[in-house]
Enzyme design. Sequence first.
Site, mmCIF file in Angstrom:
data_model
loop_
_atom_site.group_PDB
_atom_site.id
_atom_site.type_symbol
_atom_site.label_atom_id
_atom_site.label_comp_id
_atom_site.label_asym_id
_atom_site.label_seq_id
_atom_site.Cartn_x
_atom_site.Cartn_y
_atom_site.Cartn_z
ATOM 1 C CG ASP A 38 -2.263 0.601 1.055
ATOM 2 O OD1 ASP A 38 -2.191 1.814 0.417
ATOM 3 O OD2 ASP A 38 -3.170 0.313 1.363
ATOM 4 C CB CYS A 78 -7.058 1.950 -1.341
ATOM 5 S SG CYS A 78 -5.526 2.730 -0.523
ATOM 6 C CG HIS A 132 -10.695 0.315 0.447
ATOM 7 N ND1 HIS A 132 -9.436 0.794 0.993
ATOM 8 C CD2 HIS A 132 -11.577 1.362 0.780
ATOM 9 C CE1 HIS A 132 -9.714 1.851 1.106
ATOM 10 N NE2 HIS A 132 -11.179 2.292 1.051
#
Length: 472
Positions: A38, A78, A132
Amino acid sequence: MTLTSFSKLVVVLALGVSSFHSYSQSAEKPNVLFITIDDMNDWTSVFNKSNPIKTPNIAKLAERGAFFTHAYVSSPACNPSRASVMTGTRPHKTGIYGNKSDWRNTLPASKTIQRYFRDNGYFVCGSGKVFHHFNDWAYHDNASFNEFLMMAINEPYPDQKLNGLEEYGSKNLDWGAWPDDISKTADYRTAEYAIQKLEQNFDQPFFLNVGIYKPHSPFFAPQEYFDRYPSEIQMPVLLPDDRKDLPDGANELLKPSDHFWSGMVKALEKDPDAYKNYVRSYQACASFADDMIGKIIDALDKSPHKENTIIILWSDHGFHLGEKEHFEKFALWEKTTHIPFIVIAPGVTKPHMVIDKPVDMASIYPTLAELCGLKIPSDTDGISLVPLLKNPDIKIPPALMTYMKGNHAVRTERWRYIQYSDGTEELYDHSNDPNEWFNVAGKEKNAAVIEKLKKYIPNKNADQVPDLEVTH
């Protein structure tokens, strides 16, 4: 450490499969180790050894197979990025544009890549941030897995913000050395889960998902990772008044995220070192993530699965550290969209392969399907990269990125062209402007370049889908 000793963890099982059952290995199809990170940007040493963010484990991994120097996300946020990768679809076709977009109800018949592999005989498991994580994992898709280890993200938090800037953003906009015990971090637990799975034997091929949360905010990492970066660190090179040549479309798109940068400008009045500490903390978190990946790859190398496992590593988007007076993602520039991407496929890739052609992550689904001998689903939008892995000289379309309805970027080896929903444009020539400081869209000599790149901009854009309604 055993999984049962982890705090605040719940193992979610689908189809009644036991979490700790041991299997015997089948070599009929390759296994898949699917690693997503991420917020990892391109200022890391995997791109250039002189870059200030040291990621030696990712760099070492890149040397084992194909490293894509120009890899780009489908969307710089995301949820739309991950939904695009997992379903093989593009945001402009689905309307999944935002972090709250209800991707699953939008595509009820779409099989995620995990579900597709599960339905084709793979044991699909994982842990960490794969889908997510917003709203307590409301965007996760249990039906995609035989087994998934759920967890809280970096709990517990400090009682007060470590940066002392209580008025600057939420508790997630924080940074500093935390916690004092590495085993309390989400990514350590994710790595331990992956290591334990790799120590097992299976009677079917496996698809192991590993979602590394750092360097996502809050920028917390144990002290040892801050110690790797001196107090006088290398900072991003900024151009004063960098945004003066942006068109209206860019300024409109940036409005919802401008508070990150403007808040930092205000925070500097209270703490002159705030910006420097912010960057240093991001660097520490990136190195922490790199270490966790190194632990997992070491476990794979010690396992019986080493020779028959495909490795895919990618980041869900890039990250701005002040370049173009911008923090975070949520834009269509190079820093928000450029990511590390590695493919290691036994029998297909070779060590030290470097591929410079721009690719985007809508390609992951069809690429993995072809590598594993599965039919590429007809509803996937991206291209398989297997032909490119076999012959890096073939021609492929440029990379396409989308953020919110009607805003797109196209990336070739030389150019980045951005067209906004209002028709305004940006054009950057990376042959002499790698920082994207000078928007040359208005120069008459570039009109032919723009006309050529415009052909890749979608002319139809789906309406944004509803947000997921979460009830607790």
